[in-house]
Design an enzyme around this catalytic site. Structure first.
Site: not given
Length: 157
Positions: A43-45
């Site tokens: 998700g952060c990527t």
């Protein structure tokens, strides 16, 4: 959560290149301050790459972007290098800045309880006041969501 109209808390953190970055460095322009839980996770990527891909559109709206997590500088450096991220990733290892922005606290995952960063975003205006608050955002499409709330500089005049 901080509210629209509140003064955005000042911060001074190291970026992924080991350089000091302050909120005051962005006075006179808008600043997207987004908090994310962990570098190099799915998700952060997604979120980081979408912000990165839209940087020119943010610039057209006189806005800069910074991402803040509790990852150490070395992890952020690897993350930025892996995905050619061109904006500042800031290391808030002890969650002090995230706490000021109501974006740090107790979380649960896989039956474990721990302290960590919440996925929240703030749009800070040129005057240092909060213009918009995004709480518990979904990483996919979030950059576009923030862009939709920003008028291009030319359209504002």
């Amino acid at each position: 959560m901080l509210d629209v109209g509140d003064e955005a808390p000042e911060f001074e953190l190291l970026n992924h290149r080991g350089e000091t970055v302050r909120r005051a460095d962005f006075e006179g322009k808008r600043l997207v301050v987004y908090f994310y839980p962990r570098a190099n996770t799915e998700g952060c990527t997604t979120e980081a790459c979408e912000f990165n891909d839209a940087l020119s559109q943010f610039a057209d709206r006189d806005a800069a972007v910074v991402g803040i997590s509790d990852d150490p500088v070395d992890d952020l450096a690897d993350f930025a290098a892996d995905y050619d991220l061109e904006f500042d990733l800031l290391s808030d290892e002890f969650g002090e800045v995230a706490t000021l922005y109501d974006s740090y606290g107790e979380k649960q995952m896989f039956g474990n309880t721990f302290d960590g960063v919440f996925r929240n975003t703030y749009l800070v205006g040129p005057d240092g006041r909060i213009e918009a608050v995004y709480e518990g955002v979904s990483p996919d499409g979030h950059a576009d969501e923030v862009l939709a709330d920003l008028e291009p500089v030319d359209a504002a005049h």
